[in-house]
Design a protein around this motif. Sequence first.
Motif, short mmCIF file in Angstrom:
data_model
loop_
_atom_site.label_atom_id
_atom_site.label_comp_id
_atom_site.label_asym_id
_atom_site.label_seq_id
_atom_site.Cartn_x
_atom_site.Cartn_y
_atom_site.Cartn_z
N ASN A 97 -1.88 -3.98 -4.98
CA ASN A 97 -2.06 -2.77 -4.18
C ASN A 97 -3.39 -2.82 -3.43
N ALA B 24 0.86 -1.19 0.00
CA ALA B 24 0.00 0.00 0.00
C ALA B 24 0.89 1.24 0.00
N SER B 25 0.36 2.34 -0.48
CA SER B 25 1.17 3.56 -0.63
C SER B 25 1.60 4.14 0.72
N ALA C 231 -2.12 5.31 -4.83
CA ALA C 231 -1.29 4.24 -5.39
C ALA C 231 -0.55 4.73 -6.63
N ARG D 236 -7.25 5.04 -5.47
CA ARG D 236 -6.37 4.71 -6.58
C ARG D 236 -5.29 5.77 -6.81
N ASP E 165 -4.57 -0.09 -1.57
CA ASP E 165 -5.05 1.26 -1.27
C ASP E 165 -6.52 1.39 -1.61
N PHE F 204 -4.69 -3.95 -8.74
CA PHE F 204 -5.39 -3.15 -7.73
C PHE F 204 -6.53 -3.94 -7.08
#
Lengths: 77, 173
Positions: free
Chosen positions: B99, B68-69, B107, B104, B101, B122
């Motif tokens: 990902n 995750a970011s 990310a 979006r 997150d 995603f």
Amino acid sequence: MTLRRSLSMVLLCGAGAALVSGCASMKVAPWDRDLLAEPKMSFSPDPMLSAIDDHIYFSTEGSTGGQDAAGGGCGCN
Amino acid sequence: MDALPLRNRFVFTVLALVVGSTGPAFAAPAQGPPGAVAAPHFRLPTFTGVAVDSDSLRGEVILVDFWASWCAPCERSFPWLTALDTQYRTKGLRIVAINLDKKRDAAEKFLGRHEVPFVVAFDPEAVSAKAFQVPGMPTTFLIDGAGNILYSHVGFDPGKTEELESKIEEACR
């Protein structure tokens, strides 16, 4: 009377314990920790400023680690 | 019944309640080789728009990385994943970075800071993460050609990647 009072205390404290620890087994899923990871959620919003504050504190007080670390009070820093 | 034993019992009851109810909070997630466990199926949209399906990757060694970011170790793991892709792509390794997150754009901002030669998928609903029972961020799963999980690792430390790299080397032989 004593027995009834003691039982009430047990019930009361049991309910209190359940209340304060009721969420202990509920984990936040790793993918739901985005909000917890935000800087505003940290105890210290500005680590740099906290480090400076700590330095000023132990310098003026002459007690290294006076706030949150183990240490003496030599005042030699 | 006199008051003293009852008081002791009361203390014991309260302690048992507290310990019993907080116990699971300290349970550490399992790590290490989970054995021949079939990896859950996933089909997710990717950064390029084409969906990635785990079934279509059958026969290849897959490294699934959940990230995750907002996860600082994930930021450090991306250059390593890129190096792995360069080193092992020709040996049959496919990296799929999933990902998690919810937004979006967070990310995509993260991806803008990194060179990403591998597949990025995603999963904002974390369906795949739930299926894989991801215990922390990032978590890496090494899956063999038959679709079994060979190895999993939680977290990332640039100085401690030898074990996973040796597992990849072994799986790609």
